[in-house]
Design an enzyme around this catalytic site. Sequence first.
Site, mmCIF file in Angstrom:
data_model
loop_
_atom_site.group_PDB
_atom_site.id
_atom_site.type_symbol
_atom_site.label_atom_id
_atom_site.label_comp_id
_atom_site.label_asym_id
_atom_site.label_seq_id
_atom_site.Cartn_x
_atom_site.Cartn_y
_atom_site.Cartn_z
ATOM 1 N N CYS A 42 0.817 -1.219 0.000
ATOM 2 C CA CYS A 42 0.000 0.000 0.000
ATOM 3 C C CYS A 42 0.850 1.268 0.000
ATOM 4 O O CYS A 42 0.385 2.324 -0.438
ATOM 5 C CB CYS A 42 -0.923 0.018 1.212
ATOM 6 S SG CYS A 42 -2.095 -1.343 1.281
ATOM 7 N N HIS A 47 -9.360 2.623 -2.159
ATOM 8 C CA HIS A 47 -7.910 2.500 -1.960
ATOM 9 C C HIS A 47 -7.313 1.625 -3.068
ATOM 10 O O HIS A 47 -7.232 0.410 -2.923
ATOM 11 C CB HIS A 47 -7.676 1.880 -0.574
ATOM 12 C CG HIS A 47 -6.270 1.525 -0.250
ATOM 13 N ND1 HIS A 47 -5.166 2.145 -0.798
ATOM 14 C CD2 HIS A 47 -5.774 0.585 0.615
ATOM 15 C CE1 HIS A 47 -4.065 1.603 -0.286
ATOM 16 N NE2 HIS A 47 -4.405 0.654 0.553
ATOM 17 N N CYS A 97 -0.112 2.925 6.227
ATOM 18 C CA CYS A 97 0.403 1.613 6.590
ATOM 19 C C CYS A 97 0.616 0.779 5.333
ATOM 20 O O CYS A 97 0.000 1.027 4.291
ATOM 21 C CB CYS A 97 -0.560 0.896 7.533
ATOM 22 S SG CYS A 97 -2.223 0.658 6.871
#
Length: 415
Positions: free
Chosen positions: A92, A371, A401
Amino acid sequence: MPEAWIIDAVRTPRGVGKVGKGALADIHPQRLGATVLAAIRDRNNLNTAEVDDIIFGTSMQVGPQGGDLARMAALDAGYDTKASGVTLDRFCGSGITTTNFAAAQVMSGMENVVIAGGAEMMSWHPKLGEIQMDVRGPFMDAGNEHLRALHPQTHQGVAADAIASLERIPRQALDELAVESQRRAAAAIAEGRFDRSLVPVYKNDGTLALDKEEFPRPGTTLEGLTKLGPSFAAMADVPLDAQGTTLRSLVLERYPGLEIEHVHHAGNSSGVVDGAAAILIANPDYAKAQGWKPRARVVAMANIGDDPTLMLNAPVPAAKKVLAKAGLTFDDIDLFEVNEAFAVVAEKFIRDTGVDRDKINVNGGAMALGHPIAATGAILIGTVLDELERRDARFGLVTMCAAGGMAPAVIIERI
């Protein structure tokens, strides 16, 4: 040391990441990447023969998303063949990392102009996951006993529930944050706060695929969220191997006796979406020679690792590290973007740092907007830059994160 100036930032709308439902789901990943690369070129009259490098993030680098998406997207966008490209994966955190790498190249004096960004087709992930298992085995596969013994790593959703349980953060607080994310996103869309960065996506035949955010659910209410069942309770106890290892037992190896309360669900977790973003970074001399007006400069960058088992707790130490590098404090930062991978990530950041809630994710976050894994970090940098300009503010901090227990961070200053 030369400064790294951010000249422009663009992104696609985020489309629902599901084949048959999402407007971008039938777009090839390199076409999605080409969309933002073409936009950054055309908006800035960029001579692509002088682009020193293109650094893209893509997390699931198999099948159509394999084969160095940065280079292929640049060729697809009609860039000069001299513009090279490289694709990386920090899960991510990839989109922040590409920006930091690009800025570091410019600040070192080794490059003049670099494009950062990322693209991720999450609607393709289920099929790509099958390919990935065939090629190199699933993440933390049963044959990887050595690493599992050193660092048991679970599913991110189970980790989010474990963190909420350890921190005694109740589901209602997480649901309230999710509702607020939806409210803020709806207001931002209605007021056109994303318009400067947003570029439409077209299909190969020239017809419009998507020109607005597809994922938000502005009618979300707290009452509605309370009716949703937890998303990760059932998967936590599915046996992973013949020994009966489960996602829950992997957490309990490190945190014995923990009673995991499953508090995350579809409404307070990040949305599964497709999307891409690009950021144009240059040194001052090159920018001035092109007649470009800088929008911001990169002040400081940082990376940090944390517990791989809980894996989502690194944003706070990453923020502290990047602030120390910049010689700034939390109070000096006007706006924060902390990716809402799960509600507990942003909620814990707020509680641990004491930062005013009205300074974090002011235009909503991934719970409302989605996302697209490796593209999200670059999207958030563009989002915070747009909002700094709208508010005539100065400093923005972006962190998120990443799987494996990591977090990159960056601070930018509006010029």
